[in-house]
Design a protein around this motif. Structure first.
Motif, PDB file in Angstrom:
ATOM      1  N   VAL A  22       0.848  -1.194   0.000  1.00  0.00           N
ATOM      2  CA  VAL A  22       0.000   0.000   0.000  1.00  0.00           C
ATOM      3  C   VAL A  22       0.879   1.237   0.000  1.00  0.00           C
ATOM      4  O   VAL A  22       1.810   1.358   0.792  1.00  0.00           O
ATOM      5  CB  VAL A  22      -0.932   0.006   1.236  1.00  0.00           C
ATOM      6  N   TRP A  27       1.054   0.089  -6.470  1.00  0.00           N
ATOM      7  CA  TRP A  27      -0.262   0.061  -5.831  1.00  0.00           C
ATOM      8  C   TRP A  27      -1.100   1.242  -6.306  1.00  0.00           C
ATOM      9  O   TRP A  27      -2.284   1.091  -6.595  1.00  0.00           O
ATOM     10  CB  TRP A  27      -0.103   0.077  -4.310  1.00  0.00           C
ATOM     11  N   MET A  31      -4.665   1.023  -8.252  1.00  0.00           N
ATOM     12  CA  MET A  31      -5.873   1.669  -7.741  1.00  0.00           C
ATOM     13  C   MET A  31      -6.473   2.608  -8.786  1.00  0.00           C
ATOM     14  O   MET A  31      -7.691   2.716  -8.908  1.00  0.00           O
ATOM     15  CB  MET A  31      -5.581   2.438  -6.449  1.00  0.00           C
ATOM     16  N   TRP A  39     -13.771   0.526  -4.717  1.00  0.00           N
ATOM     17  CA  TRP A  39     -12.828   0.845  -3.653  1.00  0.00           C
ATOM     18  C   TRP A  39     -13.505   0.718  -2.298  1.00  0.00           C
ATOM     19  O   TRP A  39     -14.669   1.052  -2.130  1.00  0.00           O
ATOM     20  CB  TRP A  39     -12.333   2.273  -3.786  1.00  0.00           C
ATOM     21  N   GLU A  43      -9.222   1.836   1.265  1.00  0.00           N
ATOM     22  CA  GLU A  43      -8.442   2.032   0.040  1.00  0.00           C
ATOM     23  C   GLU A  43      -8.496   3.492  -0.407  1.00  0.00           C
ATOM     24  O   GLU A  43      -7.480   4.052  -0.825  1.00  0.00           O
ATOM     25  CB  GLU A  43      -8.961   1.120  -1.071  1.00  0.00           C
TER      26      GLU A  43
END
Length: 57
Positions: A22, A27, A31, A39, A43
């Motif tokens: 993360v 990442w 995303m 999400w 997140e």
């Protein structure tokens, strides 16, 4: 039944090890590609913290 639970737990651990950390660039890109409606609240918070309002340490 215990063998099935053990297999499911092991599979989960192995798959979790493949996810990018993360806040990493990988990442953030993943995303960005993921639909915003999918999400989770965590997140979204992590994306804002690590990808949008990134502070240099």
């Amino acid at each position: 039944m215990k063998k099935v639970l053990a297999l499911v737990a092991l599979t989960g651990l192995l798959l979790a090890g493949c996810a990018p950390e993360v806040g990493s660039k990988k990442w953030c890109k993943a995303m960005e590609a993921k639909p915003k409606g999918d999400w989770t609240a965590n997140e979204a918070k992590d994306f804002a913290k690590h990808c949008l309002f990134k502070t240099e340490e």
